[in-house]
Design a protein around this motif. Structure first.
Motif, PDB file in Angstrom:
ATOM      1  N   ARG A   1      70.722  54.464  14.049  1.00 19.55           N
ATOM      2  CA  ARG A   1      69.416  55.091  14.426  1.00 19.55           C
ATOM      3  C   ARG A   1      68.519  55.441  12.871  1.00 19.55           C
ATOM      4  O   ARG A   1      67.522  55.415  12.694  1.00 19.55           O
ATOM      5  CB  ARG A   1      69.751  56.452  15.169  1.00 19.55           C
ATOM      6  N   LEU A   2      69.542  55.589  12.074  1.00 21.47           N
ATOM      7  CA  LEU A   2      69.111  56.007  10.757  1.00 21.47           C
ATOM      8  C   LEU A   2      68.546  54.823  10.094  1.00 21.47           C
ATOM      9  O   LEU A   2      67.304  54.586   9.473  1.00 21.47           O
ATOM     10  CB  LEU A   2      70.102  56.655   9.629  1.00 21.47           C
ATOM     11  N   VAL A   3      69.023  53.567  10.286  1.00 22.07           N
ATOM     12  CA  VAL A   3      68.551  52.307   9.865  1.00 22.07           C
ATOM     13  C   VAL A   3      67.229  51.986  10.567  1.00 22.07           C
ATOM     14  O   VAL A   3      66.134  51.544  10.068  1.00 22.07           O
ATOM     15  CB  VAL A   3      69.632  51.151  10.045  1.00 22.07           C
ATOM     16  N   VAL A   4      67.266  52.245  11.766  1.00 25.92           N
ATOM     17  CA  VAL A   4      66.154  51.776  12.561  1.00 25.92           C
ATOM     18  C   VAL A   4      64.806  52.782  12.124  1.00 25.92           C
ATOM     19  O   VAL A   4      63.858  52.254  11.930  1.00 25.92           O
ATOM     20  CB  VAL A   4      66.222  51.917  14.196  1.00 25.92           C
ATOM     21  N   ALA A   5      65.259  53.996  11.632  1.00 24.35           N
ATOM     22  CA  ALA A   5      64.076  54.958  11.563  1.00 24.35           C
ATOM     23  C   ALA A   5      63.411  54.806  10.251  1.00 24.35           C
ATOM     24  O   ALA A   5      62.344  55.254   9.910  1.00 24.35           O
ATOM     25  CB  ALA A   5      64.603  56.473  11.753  1.00 24.35           C
ATOM     26  N   VAL A   6      64.334  53.972   9.249  1.00 27.70           N
ATOM     27  CA  VAL A   6      63.808  53.931   7.806  1.00 27.70           C
ATOM     28  C   VAL A   6      63.504  52.653   7.641  1.00 27.70           C
ATOM     29  O   VAL A   6      62.429  52.687   6.912  1.00 27.70           O
ATOM     30  CB  VAL A   6      65.043  54.460   7.078  1.00 27.70           C
ATOM     31  N   VAL A   7      64.090  51.606   8.179  1.00 25.52           N
ATOM     32  CA  VAL A   7      63.756  50.334   7.692  1.00 25.52           C
ATOM     33  C   VAL A   7      62.965  49.646   8.854  1.00 25.52           C
ATOM     34  O   VAL A   7      63.410  49.290   9.803  1.00 25.52           O
ATOM     35  CB  VAL A   7      65.037  49.404   7.636  1.00 25.52           C
ATOM     36  N   PRO A   8      61.661  48.897   8.445  1.00 25.83           N
ATOM     37  CA  PRO A   8      60.941  48.137   9.179  1.00 25.83           C
ATOM     38  C   PRO A   8      61.618  46.913   9.780  1.00 25.83           C
ATOM     39  O   PRO A   8      62.497  46.442   9.282  1.00 25.83           O
ATOM     40  CB  PRO A   8      59.753  47.828   8.246  1.00 25.83           C
TER      41      PRO A   8
ATOM     42  N   PRO B   1      68.832  61.752  12.596  1.00 27.57           N
ATOM     43  CA  PRO B   1      69.954  60.946  12.058  1.00 27.57           C
ATOM     44  C   PRO B   1      70.433  61.293  10.637  1.00 27.57           C
ATOM     45  O   PRO B   1      71.562  61.268  10.353  1.00 27.57           O
ATOM     46  CB  PRO B   1      69.846  59.495  12.149  1.00 27.57           C
ATOM     47  N   GLY B   2      69.523  61.502   9.746  1.00 26.54           N
ATOM     48  CA  GLY B   2      69.985  61.997   8.572  1.00 26.54           C
ATOM     49  C   GLY B   2      70.735  63.202   8.357  1.00 26.54           C
ATOM     50  O   GLY B   2      71.582  63.262   7.550  1.00 26.54           O
ATOM     51  N   ARG B   3      70.341  63.978   9.026  1.00 25.91           N
ATOM     52  CA  ARG B   3      71.057  65.596   9.150  1.00 25.91           C
ATOM     53  C   ARG B   3      72.431  65.228   9.540  1.00 25.91           C
ATOM     54  O   ARG B   3      73.386  65.634   9.064  1.00 25.91           O
ATOM     55  CB  ARG B   3      70.351  66.338   9.990  1.00 25.91           C
ATOM     56  N   LEU B   4      72.671  64.403  10.709  1.00 30.19           N
ATOM     57  CA  LEU B   4      74.035  64.259  11.401  1.00 30.19           C
ATOM     58  C   LEU B   4      74.856  63.482  10.441  1.00 30.19           C
ATOM     59  O   LEU B   4      76.123  63.760  10.022  1.00 30.19           O
ATOM     60  CB  LEU B   4      73.746  63.306  12.661  1.00 30.19           C
ATOM     61  N   ALA B   5      74.383  62.243   9.498  1.00 27.23           N
ATOM     62  CA  ALA B   5      75.049  61.524   8.587  1.00 27.23           C
ATOM     63  C   ALA B   5      75.395  62.649   7.393  1.00 27.23           C
ATOM     64  O   ALA B   5      76.626  62.555   6.880  1.00 27.23           O
ATOM     65  CB  ALA B   5      74.275  60.427   8.016  1.00 27.23           C
TER      66      ALA B   5
ATOM     67  N   VAL C   1      67.555  61.165   3.117  1.00 27.75           N
ATOM     68  CA  VAL C   1      66.842  60.085   3.846  1.00 27.75           C
ATOM     69  C   VAL C   1      65.948  60.722   4.997  1.00 27.75           C
ATOM     70  O   VAL C   1      66.323  61.026   6.028  1.00 27.75           O
ATOM     71  CB  VAL C   1      67.822  59.000   4.261  1.00 27.75           C
ATOM     72  N   HIS C   2      64.578  60.569   4.728  1.00 25.62           N
ATOM     73  CA  HIS C   2      63.583  61.095   5.665  1.00 25.62           C
ATOM     74  C   HIS C   2      63.433  60.076   6.919  1.00 25.62           C
ATOM     75  O   HIS C   2      62.751  58.992   6.580  1.00 25.62           O
ATOM     76  CB  HIS C   2      62.573  61.484   5.065  1.00 25.62           C
ATOM     77  N   ALA C   3      63.752  60.276   8.095  1.00 25.51           N
ATOM     78  CA  ALA C   3      63.597  59.277   9.070  1.00 25.51           C
ATOM     79  C   ALA C   3      62.029  59.438   9.564  1.00 25.51           C
ATOM     80  O   ALA C   3      61.516  60.684   9.673  1.00 25.51           O
ATOM     81  CB  ALA C   3      64.257  59.537  10.420  1.00 25.51           C
ATOM     82  N   ALA C   4      61.342  58.357   9.571  1.00 26.92           N
ATOM     83  CA  ALA C   4      59.862  58.263   9.847  1.00 26.92           C
ATOM     84  C   ALA C   4      59.540  58.366  11.336  1.00 26.92           C
ATOM     85  O   ALA C   4      58.727  58.833  11.880  1.00 26.92           O
ATOM     86  CB  ALA C   4      59.276  57.118   9.289  1.00 26.92           C
ATOM     87  N   SER C   5      60.524  57.989  12.304  1.00 27.59           N
ATOM     88  CA  SER C   5      60.347  58.018  13.806  1.00 27.59           C
ATOM     89  C   SER C   5      61.293  59.025  14.290  1.00 27.59           C
ATOM     90  O   SER C   5      62.132  59.672  13.946  1.00 27.59           O
ATOM     91  CB  SER C   5      60.608  56.594  14.391  1.00 27.59           C
TER      92      SER C   5
ATOM     93  N   MET D   1      63.058  54.981   0.248  1.00 20.59           N
ATOM     94  CA  MET D   1      63.911  55.458   1.100  1.00 20.59           C
ATOM     95  C   MET D   1      65.125  54.507   1.452  1.00 20.59           C
ATOM     96  O   MET D   1      66.317  54.798   1.774  1.00 20.59           O
ATOM     97  CB  MET D   1      63.492  55.964   2.386  1.00 20.59           C
ATOM     98  N   MET D   2      64.627  53.108   1.539  1.00 15.18           N
ATOM     99  CA  MET D   2      65.494  52.043   2.029  1.00 15.18           C
ATOM    100  C   MET D   2      66.676  51.949   0.966  1.00 15.18           C
ATOM    101  O   MET D   2      67.848  51.576   1.074  1.00 15.18           O
ATOM    102  CB  MET D   2      64.705  50.665   2.450  1.00 15.18           C
ATOM    103  N   TYR D   3      66.272  52.051  -0.093  1.00 15.15           N
ATOM    104  CA  TYR D   3      67.391  51.956  -1.316  1.00 15.15           C
ATOM    105  C   TYR D   3      68.433  53.219  -1.479  1.00 15.15           C
ATOM    106  O   TYR D   3      69.488  53.070  -1.551  1.00 15.15           O
ATOM    107  CB  TYR D   3      66.784  51.556  -2.719  1.00 15.15           C
ATOM    108  N   ARG D   4      67.670  54.386  -1.082  1.00 13.14           N
ATOM    109  CA  ARG D   4      68.570  55.369  -0.831  1.00 13.14           C
ATOM    110  C   ARG D   4      69.520  55.303   0.341  1.00 13.14           C
ATOM    111  O   ARG D   4      70.643  55.640  -0.005  1.00 13.14           O
ATOM    112  CB  ARG D   4      67.647  56.687  -0.512  1.00 13.14           C
ATOM    113  N   LEU D   5      69.003  54.795   1.529  1.00 16.86           N
ATOM    114  CA  LEU D   5      69.986  54.385   2.585  1.00 16.86           C
ATOM    115  C   LEU D   5      70.921  53.461   2.251  1.00 16.86           C
ATOM    116  O   LEU D   5      72.147  53.920   2.439  1.00 16.86           O
ATOM    117  CB  LEU D   5      68.989  54.089   3.653  1.00 16.86           C
ATOM    118  N   LEU D   6      70.735  52.414   1.351  1.00 15.24           N
ATOM    119  CA  LEU D   6      71.508  51.409   1.022  1.00 15.24           C
ATOM    120  C   LEU D   6      72.583  51.873   0.039  1.00 15.24           C
ATOM    121  O   LEU D   6      73.840  51.859   0.115  1.00 15.24           O
ATOM    122  CB  LEU D   6      70.908  50.178   0.279  1.00 15.24           C
ATOM    123  N   ILE D   7      72.351  52.715  -0.968  1.00 13.27           N
ATOM    124  CA  ILE D   7      73.110  53.659  -2.007  1.00 13.27           C
ATOM    125  C   ILE D   7      74.189  54.494  -1.153  1.00 13.27           C
ATOM    126  O   ILE D   7      75.405  54.567  -1.108  1.00 13.27           O
ATOM    127  CB  ILE D   7      72.360  54.070  -2.969  1.00 13.27           C
TER     128      ILE D   7
END
Length: 418
Positions: free
Chosen positions: A116-123, A64-68, A179-183, A1-7
């Protein structure tokens, strides 16, 4: 998911950076009127500023993924419509302005969701490195995109550049939307309240809190952190001075430093500094990241002084290199510290305030640079601006120190991120 977020963020950054050059060339080709170009560009900025607070509230309510996804899809459709108009040779100024306004609203809704998307996906331990990678991609996009848009426009016309922009937004929307947010956020904790107490408060008042109440709660999070407000205001001064420098610097370079080639050398020096600063940020041994953030912003004193004394082009380029290196270090550190310090459930609203100050300050600086220089002279204006940008950002370190002492009293430890 982190690489998907970055791309996804890389694709969105490149698409965003293509728009100003594409619109500029399209409008100038169609009308040759600088006033018309100003109307089209302002049509994106005005709704962006008006709707950012709304976007901040939505970012804390919606995944956040839906809003993005929705924001980038909207920008895709607006750019596709612009591409169709340009390819058909319609070139109606009103249409371009309205479609730009739609894009501005989409940015206002999408921008606060990204933190929020970064916080939810990236430790948490990986956020600084991720923010640095996103920063490198954004910086490189700002360099590559104008040349790419210009080349496509010269070869095939601005409609094809807009079509490429639409395609990139479609790809970024599909990437970020997956990107699926974990939190999941809960309402921000008031001072002295635990997250569990805040969650109980949600049940007590019901999920359908009013927009006004959400705004008030977001402002409370800012008010309870004087260091954040001081830093944001300091960064606003930075953006205002950047607007002054980017207006007055080219004029000084062309008139007194050897022409356009001198300004290109200065700009390229800043670009190299920005990329190197972003690359260096996660590798520097930083013990007090917020203090480093403010020192990085204060470095903009250097090019302002160089402009005031009409320093030779190599000296001004070196000064701008240092200033933009400071910005490069600042950006990922700021993103990471704010994500760590602000409750996730309030992050959208808090960051929308931050973005509002930043988005508004630079265009204001661009707009008033020439009139102010006419009243005071470039030397006085640049010197005053340099002192103000350094003072506004260094003074912000004071509330950080107070916050650190309060935290030490509460925890019995001197550890702090200040």
């Amino acid at each position: 998911m982190m690489y998907r977020l970055l791309i996804g963020r890389c694709l969105s950054a490149l698409a965003t950076a293509l728009i100003p050059t594409t619109l500029t060339l399209a409008v100038l080709r169609a009308t040759g009127d600088g006033g018309a170009l100003g109307i089209v560009l302002a049509s994106e900025m005005v709704p962006l500023l008006l709707f950012l607070p709304v976007g901040g509230v939505l970012a804390d309510r919606i995944r956040p993924g839906r809003l993005a996804l929705l924001a980038d899809l909207t920008r895709c459709l607006s750019q596709a419509a612009i591409a169709v108009e340009l390819l058909l040779g319609v070139n109606r100024l009103l249409d371009l302005a309205l479609l730009s306004a739609v894009a501005g609203v989409a940015i206002a809704f999408g921008s606060p969701a990204v933190p929020r998307l970064v916080v939810a996906v990236v430790p948490a331990p990986d956020r600084l490195r991720m923010n640095a990678r996103i920063g490198v991609a954004t910086s490189l996009s700002a360099v590559v995109a104008p040349a790419l848009a210009g080349a496509i426009t010269l070869a095939a016309g601005p409609g094809w550049a807009a079509a490429l922009t639409a395609a990139l937004f479609a790809c970024s929307a599909l990437t970020l939307g997956g990107v699926h947010a974990a939190s999941r956020g809960v309402p921000p904790s008031a001072p002295g309240r635990t997250p569990a107490a805040s969650a109980r408060g949600l049940v007590e008042r019901g999920a359908a809190s009013s927009f006004g109440r959400d705004l008030v709660e977001g402002w409370r999070e800012i008010r309870d952190r004087p260091w954040f407000l001081a830093c944001v205001l300091g960064h606003g001064v930075w953006h205002f001075m950047a607007g002054l420098f980017l207006t007055l610097g080219p004029v000084a370079a062309v008139r007194e430093l050897g022409g356009e080639a001198s300004w290109m050398m200065i700009v390229q020096g800043g670009t190299v500094g920005l990329v190197l600063g972003v690359f260096a940020a996660p590798r520097l041994p930083v013990r007090r990241p917020l203090a480093m953030v403010q020192l990085g912003a204060a470095c903009y004193l250097l090019p302002m002084v160089a402009l005031a004394v009409t320093a030779p082009a190599p000296v001004m380029a070196a000064a701008y290199f240092v200033a933009m290196f400071g910005l490069g270090v600042l950006s990922p550190l700021w993103e990471t510290v704010v994500a760590d310090e602000i409750p996730e459930a309030a992050l959208g609203r808090v960051r929308s305030f931050d973005q509002l100050i930043s988005f508004a300050s630079r265009p204001f600086g661009l707009a008033v640079a020439a009139p102010l220089a006419g009243l005071t002279g470039v030397t006085a204006l640049a010197l005053t601006g340099g002192v103000l940008v350094a003072a506004a950002n260094l003074v912000a370190i004071v509330p950080m120190a107070h916050s650190r002492r309060r935290r030490a009293v509460r925890t019995g430890s001197g550890h702090s991120t200040s």
